[in-house]
Write an enzyme that holds these catalytic residues in place. Structure first.
Site, PDB file in Angstrom:
ATOM      1  N   SER A  13       0.691  -1.378   0.112  1.00 40.33           N
ATOM      2  CA  SER A  13       0.145   0.088  -0.036  1.00 40.33           C
ATOM      3  C   SER A  13       0.774   1.064   0.007  1.00 40.33           C
ATOM      4  O   SER A  13       0.340   2.333  -0.165  1.00 40.33           O
ATOM      5  CB  SER A  13      -1.029  -0.051   1.250  1.00 40.33           C
ATOM      6  N   LYS A  41       0.675   3.535  -2.991  1.00 40.75           N
ATOM      7  CA  LYS A  41      -0.571   4.226  -2.887  1.00 40.75           C
ATOM      8  C   LYS A  41      -0.273   5.974  -2.996  1.00 40.75           C
ATOM      9  O   LYS A  41      -0.990   6.856  -3.453  1.00 40.75           O
ATOM     10  CB  LYS A  41      -1.628   4.032  -1.964  1.00 40.75           C
ATOM     11  N   TYR A  65      -4.012  -2.239 -10.072  1.00 36.32           N
ATOM     12  CA  TYR A  65      -3.926  -1.950  -8.767  1.00 36.32           C
ATOM     13  C   TYR A  65      -2.985  -3.069  -8.189  1.00 36.32           C
ATOM     14  O   TYR A  65      -2.043  -2.815  -7.499  1.00 36.32           O
ATOM     15  CB  TYR A  65      -5.357  -2.095  -8.021  1.00 36.32           C
ATOM     16  N   TYR A 108      -4.447   3.257   7.927  1.00 35.95           N
ATOM     17  CA  TYR A 108      -5.713   2.845   8.174  1.00 35.95           C
ATOM     18  C   TYR A 108      -6.418   3.147   9.470  1.00 35.95           C
ATOM     19  O   TYR A 108      -6.369   4.210  10.005  1.00 35.95           O
ATOM     20  CB  TYR A 108      -5.782   1.250   8.078  1.00 35.95           C
ATOM     21  N   VAL A 153       0.983  -3.886   3.801  1.00 31.12           N
ATOM     22  CA  VAL A 153       1.242  -5.321   4.376  1.00 31.12           C
ATOM     23  C   VAL A 153       2.383  -6.078   4.035  1.00 31.12           C
ATOM     24  O   VAL A 153       2.368  -6.996   4.741  1.00 31.12           O
ATOM     25  CB  VAL A 153      -0.072  -5.855   4.034  1.00 31.12           C
TER      26      VAL A 153
END
Ligand code: GLU
Length: 307
Positions: free
Chosen positions: A63, A66, A190, A241, A259
């Site tokens: 992530s 991102k 993605y 998160y 992760v």
């Protein structure tokens, strides 16, 4: 302040730590990574790099990609992005579907999975998935100054084989008209973005533009100053998160975790930092990575909240 000594102390403590968290098991190729790893790299504003532990071992940035996808998407559509993705912390798990239904398919922010799937959709406009991925990898290579950065195809395949929840998120958003392309194309983009492999040194280098007010260390402008600040503010409020508040409280730096166990943290004007330890805590953030950054913040006084 002697960063070498500080890093050595942190590496020592992390080597001996017994509570290392649990490696992500829902992506089979990540489940095989040895939780004994710990690496750290710091690049300071004057261009010096300091490393410790497994700073040269590659890992799946997941992530953290991102941040780079968001930077590209904002470059393409600017503020129009915010009609399709929100800017609020989610308070929910990274792959939650509940909130998405309540909010009519508009993800809370670009750093939860649904939000990053929208980023992939934006970055796909006018491209085939292969080209959109190529553009992202090229961008990360440019930021890092390292042409060796690539996608780990085994991880990408592993994600494709097991990504049912991400598929659900994408189809759900498509049903609301939030995605413009076919979900399978968006998801391919993605999954590959998440599968970029980097080591701590490379990742810390990739974050330099956010430390330098949007400038590449070679003097070129990557993003306007205001955009760099906005990306950092989203990292601070949404980068971990539903544990983003806790990370801001403990560390006080904008950061984005993945992760794979990596975290990119930035102290504007001072440092770009990458840490990696594959074991995750219950919120899906690197257990020792967070602790190491907490120690670093204590030892250096680095925080966006200090004067
Ligand atoms: N590729 C992972 C997923 O979509 C990314 C999650 C993460 O790093 O938080 O599930």
């Amino acid at each position: 302040m002697n960063l070498e000594t500080i890093i050595a102390g942190i590496v020592d403590e992390m080597r001996g730590a017994t509570d290392r968290g649990t490696v992500a098991h829902y992506i089979p190729s990540l489940a095989k990574i040895d939780p004994a790893h710990f690496g750290i790299a710091i690049v300071t504003a004057d261009g010096e790099t300091f490393t410790g532990g497994d700073a040269e071992t590659g890992f799946s940035i997941q992530s953290i990609s991102k941040v780079f996808s968001l930077t590209l998407a904002l470059g393409k559509v600017g503020d129009r992005l915010w009609s399709r993705v929100g800017r609020e912390p989610s308070g929910n798990a990274f792959n939650s579907i509940v909130q998405l239904e309540a909010e009519k398919g508009i993800p809370r922010n670009p750093f939860i999975n649904a939000g990053a799937i929208v980023l992939a959709d934006v970055n796909l406009a006018g491209y085939r998935p292969r080209e959109a991925i190529g553009e992202l990898v090229q961008f990360v290579r440019y930021l890092t100054g390292d042409d060796g950065i690539a996608i780990d195809e085994t991880v990408a395949r592993s994600e494709e084989e097991t990504g049912e929840r991400n598929r659900a998120l994408a189809h759900f958003m498509k049903s609301y008209g939030v995605l413009l392309h076919a979900p399978e194309m968006v998801l391919g983009t993605y999954f590959h973005a998440c599968s970029i492999e980097m080591n701590c040194r490379q990742l810390a280098h990739a974050g330099r533009y956010l430390m330098l007010g949007g400038r590449h260390p070679d003097g070129g402008r990557v993003v306007p100053d205001r955009r760099a600040r906005r990306i950092l503010s989203l990292m601070l409020t949404c980068g971990h998160y539903d544990a983003s508040g806790d990370f801001a409280f403990r560390v006080g730096m904008p950061g984005k975790s993945g992760v794979g166990g990596g975290i990119l943290a930035v102290v504007p004007g001072k440092a770009s930092i990458a840490v990696w330890s594959p074991g995750l805590n219950a919120s899906g953030n690197s257990q020792l990575g967070g602790l190491a950054l907490e120690r670093l913040a204590e030892a250096t006084g680095w925080s966006v909240f200090s004067g």
